[in-house]
Design an enzyme around this catalytic site. Structure first.
Site, PDB file in Angstrom:
ATOM      1  N   HIS A 134      -3.104   0.191   4.582  1.00  0.00           N
ATOM      2  CA  HIS A 134      -2.298  -0.236   5.732  1.00  0.00           C
ATOM      3  C   HIS A 134      -1.011   0.570   5.874  1.00  0.00           C
ATOM      4  CE1 HIS A 134      -0.328  -3.066   2.764  1.00  0.00           C
ATOM      5  NE2 HIS A 134       0.738  -2.710   3.452  1.00  0.00           N
ATOM      6  N   ASP A 165      -8.012  -2.013   1.059  1.00  0.00           N
ATOM      7  CA  ASP A 165      -6.612  -1.666   1.325  1.00  0.00           C
ATOM      8  C   ASP A 165      -6.099  -0.577   0.381  1.00  0.00           C
ATOM      9  OD1 ASP A 165      -4.199  -1.640   2.574  1.00  0.00           O
ATOM     10  OD2 ASP A 165      -3.588  -3.662   2.021  1.00  0.00           O
ATOM     11  N   SER A 243       4.627  -1.738  -0.434  1.00  0.00           N
ATOM     12  CA  SER A 243       3.182  -1.492  -0.325  1.00  0.00           C
ATOM     13  C   SER A 243       2.799  -0.137  -0.895  1.00  0.00           C
ATOM     14  CB  SER A 243       2.747  -1.548   1.137  1.00  0.00           C
ATOM     15  OG  SER A 243       2.671  -2.848   1.596  1.00  0.00           O
TER      16      SER A 243
END
Length: 562
Positions: A134, A165, A243
């Site tokens: 993402h 992911d 992230s």
């Protein structure tokens, strides 16, 4: 994943991906669905494996573990402190700058305005950078910067797995790699083991370290890919920008930070090493992302004694009841509805659908399935009509009838006489807003969440909107209905639909839609009107690029045959 989804219906998990500058939707677990249902966002933020749990299960405790021979061993001390984590990370963790542009599913011939997001990543063997999918989804331009350097370097996406992911980046500049070192992947941490999350979260520009302990290890909803895979819950602060950063345990990586729980304090999630290794090994062996396998089943727990008695389960038997079977799965060949799955690859399945995992922990048997590689076989023990059978099932990656996510690709569309036709996808339904689950057409929503494909390549084609013109006046109220037939021929997908329209040899063209609605057009006048409408709305082409390529390929094949 169309797996044995044994979560209770209606449980809403407000989890968010934590790429700084990007928000994603929220998932919902369903016991009867073919995949994780993707629901509207709630408080989103702007912002080859060395161990296989599918083949054997080790038994551990917090202080020791017992091997298959029954011998007990002590656990190596894996003390983690922020200082050692930062020492490891300084030459390994990088900051990622992404410019992205998402498709506009209501106007599929154009993109939305570009956005800038930031995330983290870290170096792994082979001069590669591992990060979250993402962080780079729908990217148009990606830059990376290492710690202590003012220079940003251009990066390219080598592979991406939106399902898990994860993504791998490569940088061509040799100057970038000077002074960098890679991090080694470790093991799944035990409960209460300390980990340090390293990355570049919001609130500053320099590297940041937060420390916490492992709270839980179990299959969890991955928000970005709308799937359910193993994840590790930790109590370290994970914020937008974290992230893709590593969670370090001792001198190795325990996982990759990727999402947190909205509305809760210090509940974050990291992607564990088995999932990471499955992703990387598939790319190394095949050169591309291979995905995660599924049996193609939807199962029901058998915790009720009357249910077990009805299906002739002996007191010592445990297992789950098969409710649905995907027609495209290999399991459809050998399994039947109302079979009781007793064991998977020799591992007994409990009545709640779990299998043993380490000492005094349990995990849903979906995890054993997901760790298999595509085209690998598994032995499934079932109870059918009171008799036990054992079948060999080939595991595959299965796609839902209605795609849950479609990153890094342009939407398909076909325009004829101002009628805009598209395949039904969940991203299309998301265009109805944050409360799309309640505001989008109920019939389309139910089909998106419940229906199974019956043949390969099948799509639900809908009339998304009508670009008004004299040729289509009176048809504007038929938007968002499914198209069933073209001149009496049942359509398979958007490509088949466009071919039927383009190759029409009749004077009139008839579309049969939901609710027994009908559209009839004069074919010659409609062809003329199409060019006029495209010019009026500044639309470059009557069909998306993928349909043009498929049409050219089909014409080339026909030319070769002739």
């Amino acid at each position: 994943m169309l797996g044995a989804s044994l979560r209770s219906v209606g449980r809403l998990c407000s989890v968010r991906a934590i790429c700084r500058g990007r928000g994603r939707g929220i998932g919902r677990f369903s016991a009867s669905s073919t995949s994780l249902i993707f629901l509207p966002p709630i408080a989103t933020t702007a912002a080859a494996p060395t161990s296989r749990f599918s083949s054997s299960i080790s038994h551990y405790s917090d202080s020791n573990y017992t091997d298959d021979g029954g011998e007990t061993h002590g656990i190596t001390n894996r003390e983690t402190n922020a200082y050692s984590a930062i020492e490891l990370a300084l030459d390994s963790v990088v900051k990622i700058f992404t410019v992205s542009s998402s498709p506009n599913y209501l106007l599929p011939w154009q993109n939305k305005s570009q956005r800038e997001t930031m995330g983290s990543g870290f170096v792994i063997p082979g001069k590669r950078i591992l990060t979250n999918a993402h962080v780079v989804a729908d990217h148009t331009f990606v830059l990376v910067r290492k710690h202590g350097s003012p220079t940003k370097y251009r990066a390219e996406i080598q592979a991406v797995g939106h399902e898990c992911d994860l993504a791998i980046l490569v940088v061509e500049s040799e100057e970038f790699w000077e002074g960098l070192s890679f991090l080694e992947l470790g093991d799944i941490p035990f409960l209460q083991e300390a980990v340090a999350v390293v990355g570049y979260p919001q609130g500053g520009d320099n590297i940041s370290v937060t420390k916490g302990v492992v709270s839980r290890v179990e299959p969890t909803q991955y928000v970005h890919g709308a799937t359910q895979l193993m994840a590790i819950q930790i109590d370290a602060a994970i914020n937008p920008g974290n992230s893709g950063g590593p969670a370090i345990m001792g001198n190795s990586v325990a996982g990759v930070a990727f999402q947190n729980l909205s509305g809760a304090e210090n509940i974050g999630y990291i992607i564990p090493v088995p999932v990471i290794k499955h992703f990387i090994s598939g790319i190394e062996e095949t050169g591309k992302y291979v995905g995660f396998c599924s049996l193609g089943l939807s199962c029901q727990p058998t915790e009720n004694i009357q249910l077990r008695t009805h299906f002739r389960m002996h007191p010592e038997m445990t297992g789950v009841l098969v409710s649905k079977i995907n027609p495209l799965s290999d399991a459809h060949r050998v399994l039947k509805k109302d079979d009781i799955i007793l064991a998977f690859d020799g591992v007994p399945i409990a009545n709640d659908g779990t299998v043993p995992f380490r000492n005094r922990e349990r995990i849903t048997f979906d995890h054993l399935v997901s760790m298999k590689k595509p085209n690998e076989t598994a032995q499934v023990k079932v109870l059918r009509d009171g008799e036990e059978y054992e079948f060999s099932v080939t595991l595959q990656t299965l796609q839902p009838l209605v795609p849950v996510q479609q990153f890094d690709k342009l939407p398909s569309y076909f325009i004829f006489a101002g009628l805009v036709f598209v395949p039904l996808t969940q991203p299309y339904l998301h265009e109805y807003g944050e409360d799309w689950y309640n505001t989008c057409p109920r019939r389309l929503c139910e089909r998106a969440l419940r229906e199974l494909p019956t043949r390969p390549g099948e799509q639900i084609v809908i009339l998304s909107q009508v670009l008004m013109d004299d040729i289509n006046a009176g048809y504007e109220r038929l938007a968002d209905l499914q198209v069933k037939k073209v001149n009496g021929v049942e359509i398979k997908n958007l490509k088949h639909f466009s071919q039927l329209v383009e190759n029409c040899s009749m004077e009139s063209l008839r579309f049969d839609l939901d609710d027994e609605r009908v559209i009839v057009l004069n074919y010659r006048l409609a062809k003329i009107a199409t060019s006029r409408i495209l010019k009026r709305h500044r639309i470059p082409s009557a069909m998306s690029r993928d349909l043009i390529q498929k049409q050219n390929s089909s014409e080339a094949e026909l030319a070769c045959l002739s």
